[in-house]
Design a protein around this motif. Structure first.
Motif, PDB file in Angstrom:
ATOM      1  N   GLY A   1       2.942  15.694  18.172  1.00  0.00           N
ATOM      2  CA  GLY A   1       2.043  16.954  17.945  1.00  0.00           C
ATOM      3  C   GLY A   1       2.766  17.703  16.757  1.00  0.00           C
ATOM      4  O   GLY A   1       3.899  17.665  16.512  1.00  0.00           O
ATOM      5  N   LEU A   2       2.181  18.885  16.561  1.00  0.00           N
ATOM      6  CA  LEU A   2       2.604  19.807  15.629  1.00  0.00           C
ATOM      7  C   LEU A   2       3.171  21.018  16.473  1.00  0.00           C
ATOM      8  O   LEU A   2       2.311  21.547  16.920  1.00  0.00           O
ATOM      9  CB  LEU A   2       1.503  20.423  14.712  1.00  0.00           C
ATOM     10  N   HIS A   3       4.535  21.541  15.855  1.00  0.00           N
ATOM     11  CA  HIS A   3       5.079  22.651  16.443  1.00  0.00           C
ATOM     12  C   HIS A   3       4.681  23.715  15.507  1.00  0.00           C
ATOM     13  O   HIS A   3       5.765  24.213  14.661  1.00  0.00           O
ATOM     14  CB  HIS A   3       6.443  22.486  16.597  1.00  0.00           C
ATOM     15  N   ALA A   4       3.682  24.541  15.440  1.00  0.00           N
ATOM     16  CA  ALA A   4       3.404  25.398  14.264  1.00  0.00           C
ATOM     17  C   ALA A   4       4.389  26.590  14.409  1.00  0.00           C
ATOM     18  O   ALA A   4       4.699  27.262  15.505  1.00  0.00           O
ATOM     19  CB  ALA A   4       1.886  26.022  14.631  1.00  0.00           C
ATOM     20  N   THR A   5       4.878  27.123  13.293  1.00  0.00           N
ATOM     21  CA  THR A   5       5.864  28.096  13.300  1.00  0.00           C
ATOM     22  C   THR A   5       5.393  29.042  12.379  1.00  0.00           C
ATOM     23  O   THR A   5       5.273  29.250  11.389  1.00  0.00           O
ATOM     24  CB  THR A   5       7.232  27.214  12.683  1.00  0.00           C
ATOM     25  N   LEU A   6       5.997  30.402  12.991  1.00  0.00           N
ATOM     26  CA  LEU A   6       5.494  31.622  12.388  1.00  0.00           C
ATOM     27  C   LEU A   6       6.696  32.541  12.369  1.00  0.00           C
ATOM     28  O   LEU A   6       6.272  33.906  12.108  1.00  0.00           O
ATOM     29  CB  LEU A   6       4.205  32.130  12.738  1.00  0.00           C
ATOM     30  N   THR A   7       7.820  32.151  12.969  1.00  0.00           N
ATOM     31  CA  THR A   7       8.918  33.284  13.110  1.00  0.00           C
ATOM     32  C   THR A   7      10.272  32.810  12.136  1.00  0.00           C
ATOM     33  O   THR A   7      10.229  31.523  12.033  1.00  0.00           O
ATOM     34  CB  THR A   7       9.109  33.356  14.723  1.00  0.00           C
ATOM     35  N   ALA A   8      11.110  33.748  12.185  1.00  0.00           N
ATOM     36  CA  ALA A   8      12.203  33.638  11.291  1.00  0.00           C
ATOM     37  C   ALA A   8      13.401  32.678  12.264  1.00  0.00           C
ATOM     38  O   ALA A   8      12.990  32.537  13.573  1.00  0.00           O
ATOM     39  CB  ALA A   8      12.990  34.680  11.148  1.00  0.00           C
ATOM     40  N   PRO A   9      14.324  31.847  11.572  1.00  0.00           N
ATOM     41  CA  PRO A   9      14.492  31.928  10.164  1.00  0.00           C
ATOM     42  C   PRO A   9      13.803  30.862   9.365  1.00  0.00           C
ATOM     43  O   PRO A   9      14.410  30.569   8.316  1.00  0.00           O
ATOM     44  CB  PRO A   9      16.105  31.533  10.272  1.00  0.00           C
ATOM     45  N   PHE A  10      12.622  30.554   9.675  1.00  0.00           N
ATOM     46  CA  PHE A  10      11.958  29.562   8.829  1.00  0.00           C
ATOM     47  C   PHE A  10      10.973  30.188   7.526  1.00  0.00           C
ATOM     48  O   PHE A  10      10.685  31.470   7.929  1.00  0.00           O
ATOM     49  CB  PHE A  10      11.222  28.769   9.718  1.00  0.00           C
TER      50      PHE A  10
ATOM     51  N   ILE B   1      23.409  25.262  14.968  1.00  0.00           N
ATOM     52  CA  ILE B   1      24.052  26.627  15.229  1.00  0.00           C
ATOM     53  C   ILE B   1      23.828  27.452  14.226  1.00  0.00           C
ATOM     54  O   ILE B   1      23.781  28.764  14.543  1.00  0.00           O
ATOM     55  CB  ILE B   1      25.602  26.242  15.316  1.00  0.00           C
ATOM     56  N   SER B   2      23.589  27.230  12.921  1.00  0.00           N
ATOM     57  CA  SER B   2      23.195  28.132  11.889  1.00  0.00           C
ATOM     58  C   SER B   2      21.937  28.738  12.046  1.00  0.00           C
ATOM     59  O   SER B   2      21.547  29.697  11.400  1.00  0.00           O
ATOM     60  CB  SER B   2      23.292  27.578  10.463  1.00  0.00           C
ATOM     61  N   LEU B   3      20.945  28.001  12.819  1.00  0.00           N
ATOM     62  CA  LEU B   3      19.543  28.377  12.830  1.00  0.00           C
ATOM     63  C   LEU B   3      19.156  29.078  14.105  1.00  0.00           C
ATOM     64  O   LEU B   3      18.300  29.790  14.226  1.00  0.00           O
ATOM     65  CB  LEU B   3      18.641  27.158  12.653  1.00  0.00           C
ATOM     66  N   ASP B   4      19.832  28.451  15.314  1.00  0.00           N
ATOM     67  CA  ASP B   4      19.102  29.002  16.581  1.00  0.00           C
ATOM     68  C   ASP B   4      20.344  29.379  17.657  1.00  0.00           C
ATOM     69  O   ASP B   4      21.373  28.533  17.406  1.00  0.00           O
ATOM     70  CB  ASP B   4      18.671  27.797  17.008  1.00  0.00           C
ATOM     71  N   SER B   5      20.094  30.328  18.422  1.00  0.00           N
ATOM     72  CA  SER B   5      21.432  30.532  19.585  1.00  0.00           C
ATOM     73  C   SER B   5      21.118  29.498  20.754  1.00  0.00           C
ATOM     74  O   SER B   5      22.100  29.634  21.565  1.00  0.00           O
ATOM     75  CB  SER B   5      21.085  32.099  19.763  1.00  0.00           C
ATOM     76  N   PHE B   6      20.111  29.041  20.746  1.00  0.00           N
ATOM     77  CA  PHE B   6      19.786  27.975  22.013  1.00  0.00           C
ATOM     78  C   PHE B   6      20.511  26.635  21.358  1.00  0.00           C
ATOM     79  O   PHE B   6      19.808  25.847  21.070  1.00  0.00           O
ATOM     80  CB  PHE B   6      18.391  27.758  22.233  1.00  0.00           C
ATOM     81  N   THR B   7      21.700  26.526  21.923  1.00  0.00           N
ATOM     82  CA  THR B   7      22.370  25.409  21.500  1.00  0.00           C
ATOM     83  C   THR B   7      22.977  24.345  22.650  1.00  0.00           C
ATOM     84  O   THR B   7      22.731  23.340  22.899  1.00  0.00           O
ATOM     85  CB  THR B   7      23.614  25.800  20.819  1.00  0.00           C
ATOM     86  N   ASP B   8      24.075  24.891  23.523  1.00  0.00           N
ATOM     87  CA  ASP B   8      24.459  24.046  24.611  1.00  0.00           C
ATOM     88  C   ASP B   8      23.658  23.948  25.601  1.00  0.00           C
ATOM     89  O   ASP B   8      23.719  22.816  26.263  1.00  0.00           O
ATOM     90  CB  ASP B   8      25.591  25.063  25.438  1.00  0.00           C
ATOM     91  N   GLN B   9      22.538  24.765  25.903  1.00  0.00           N
ATOM     92  CA  GLN B   9      21.387  24.376  26.720  1.00  0.00           C
ATOM     93  C   GLN B   9      20.526  23.297  26.290  1.00  0.00           C
ATOM     94  O   GLN B   9      20.187  22.293  27.124  1.00  0.00           O
ATOM     95  CB  GLN B   9      20.472  25.478  26.596  1.00  0.00           C
ATOM     96  N   ARG B  10      20.892  22.959  25.034  1.00  0.00           N
ATOM     97  CA  ARG B  10      19.962  21.696  24.723  1.00  0.00           C
ATOM     98  C   ARG B  10      20.612  20.417  24.876  1.00  0.00           C
ATOM     99  O   ARG B  10      20.172  19.392  25.475  1.00  0.00           O
ATOM    100  CB  ARG B  10      19.732  21.692  23.122  1.00  0.00           C
ATOM    101  N   ALA B  11      22.269  20.651  25.135  1.00  0.00           N
ATOM    102  CA  ALA B  11      22.930  19.625  25.305  1.00  0.00           C
ATOM    103  C   ALA B  11      22.696  19.312  27.027  1.00  0.00           C
ATOM    104  O   ALA B  11      22.607  17.971  27.445  1.00  0.00           O
ATOM    105  CB  ALA B  11      24.366  19.882  25.209  1.00  0.00           C
ATOM    106  N   ARG B  12      22.710  20.237  27.593  1.00  0.00           N
ATOM    107  CA  ARG B  12      22.655  20.042  28.974  1.00  0.00           C
ATOM    108  C   ARG B  12      21.204  19.525  29.380  1.00  0.00           C
ATOM    109  O   ARG B  12      20.890  18.699  30.321  1.00  0.00           O
ATOM    110  CB  ARG B  12      22.628  21.549  29.553  1.00  0.00           C
ATOM    111  N   GLU B  13      20.090  19.836  28.637  1.00  0.00           N
ATOM    112  CA  GLU B  13      18.669  19.250  29.001  1.00  0.00           C
ATOM    113  C   GLU B  13      18.831  17.940  28.671  1.00  0.00           C
ATOM    114  O   GLU B  13      18.036  16.974  29.438  1.00  0.00           O
ATOM    115  CB  GLU B  13      17.759  20.008  28.323  1.00  0.00           C
ATOM    116  N   LEU B  14      19.550  17.590  27.490  1.00  0.00           N
ATOM    117  CA  LEU B  14      19.466  16.013  27.149  1.00  0.00           C
ATOM    118  C   LEU B  14      20.364  15.133  28.150  1.00  0.00           C
ATOM    119  O   LEU B  14      19.773  14.100  28.266  1.00  0.00           O
ATOM    120  CB  LEU B  14      20.149  16.091  25.551  1.00  0.00           C
ATOM    121  N   ALA B  15      21.326  15.560  28.556  1.00  0.00           N
ATOM    122  CA  ALA B  15      22.159  14.963  29.569  1.00  0.00           C
ATOM    123  C   ALA B  15      21.414  14.887  30.801  1.00  0.00           C
ATOM    124  O   ALA B  15      21.377  13.719  31.276  1.00  0.00           O
ATOM    125  CB  ALA B  15      23.226  15.794  29.777  1.00  0.00           C
ATOM    126  N   TYR B  16      20.660  15.914  31.378  1.00  0.00           N
ATOM    127  CA  TYR B  16      19.841  15.625  32.590  1.00  0.00           C
ATOM    128  C   TYR B  16      18.683  14.895  32.392  1.00  0.00           C
ATOM    129  O   TYR B  16      18.507  13.844  33.472  1.00  0.00           O
ATOM    130  CB  TYR B  16      19.536  17.090  33.060  1.00  0.00           C
TER     131      TYR B  16
END
Length: 283
Positions: free
Chosen positions: A68-77, A247-262
């Motif tokens: 699907g498409l992730h329509a984006t309307l917020t920074a930093p994009f 890391i340069s774009l988003d503060s949501f980082t380590d949580q992504r790795a935890r989700e991937l592992a689970y």
């Protein structure tokens, strides 16, 4: 004794295109049958020809998986259209400013519609077909002013697509302890009403919002997400490998790795079995 049929849900990984590491993690889970949807950010910096081809190859081997498409309307994009405004520098407004402005009805809905239409057209060019569904980065699709423009753009540019609503199905008394999710519930009620009026299909239930700032036990969270989710419901997730671009774009980082592992673990496979949930096509 009759055994209940398993619930079919969408488990959707957001943000394909934000970074190579996130893209790789999402593809790994698709390869293993641990996802059945991913939302592509066509304004992301990691959405080149090779990244698209690798995603298409992964989905070809997993026929249950939709793109699907992730329509984006917020920074930093940055917007696709040339004259989109308001901007901060050359970027979309930050999330808080976007939400406040939409609540105060300060935006031009036609400009929003044109931008979302352009993102749908970009997706269609990149993938050779319209998106199977359309949702919104940081839930912008349910914001006032945005939602009407979003639905109009989807109905015209991807008439066969369904859309994501971000409201939960639990009783109000069970929802009061999560202010962010409660706000999404409220905004989504208006979104669902407008989607119904426009004749656009949407997921009947939603889960996956949590406090991304905390070091949460994602396995425990997923157990709660699946509880009471109806057939055809959707769980949002954000798995991925952490890299410098993310890391340069988003503060949501380590949580992504935890989700991937689970999501790649045997524990998750057992939870699906115990919960009588299947990641087959839900709609």
């Amino acid at each position: 004794m009759t055994t209940a049929a398993p619930r079919r849900i969408w488990l959707c990984a957001d943000d394909y295109g934000i970074s190579p590491g996130v893209n790789q993690g999402i593809r790994e889970l698709i390869d293993r049958g641990r996802l059945n949807a991913t939302s592509v950010m066509v304004v992301g910096p990691a959405i080149g020809r090779d990244e698209i081809a690798m995603l298409q190859d992964a989905v070809a081997k997993n026929p249950n998986c939709a793109i699907g498409l992730h329509a984006t309307l917020t920074a930093p994009f940055h917007p696709v259209t040339m004259h989109y405004k308001p901007l901060r520098g050359e970027q979309f407004l930050p999330l808080a400013h976007k939400l406040r402005g939409s609540l105060l009805r300060r935006f031009d809905p036609e400009m929003i519609r044109a931008e979302i239409a352009a993102q749908i057209a970009t997706f269609t060019t990149l993938f050779g077909r319209p998106p199977a569904y359309v949702d919104g980065h940081q839930h912008v699709q349910v914001f006032p002013q945005v939602r009407e423009a979003f639905l109009a753009a989807v109905k015209h540019g991807a008439p066969g697509a369904w859309v994501r609503q971000s409201g939960r199905v639990h009783r109000l008394s069970q929802r009061l302890d999560q202010p962010k999710a409660l706000l999404l519930d409220t905004l989504s009620a208006g979104f669902r009403k407008r989607a119904t009026g426009a004749g656009v299909a949407y997921n009947p239930g939603f889960a996956g919002a949590y406090d991304f700032a905390g070091a949460s036990d994602f396995g425990a969270l997923m157990t709660g997400f699946l509880h009471g989710l109806p057939d055809g419901g959707l769980v949002m997730c954000h798995p991925g490998h952490v890299d410098d671009l993310l890391i340069s774009l988003d503060s949501f980082t380590d949580q992504r790795a935890r989700e991937l592992a689970y999501l790649g673990s045997d524990d998750f496979a057992r939870l699906l079995d115990i919960s009588q949930v299947t990641l087959s096509r839900a709609t």
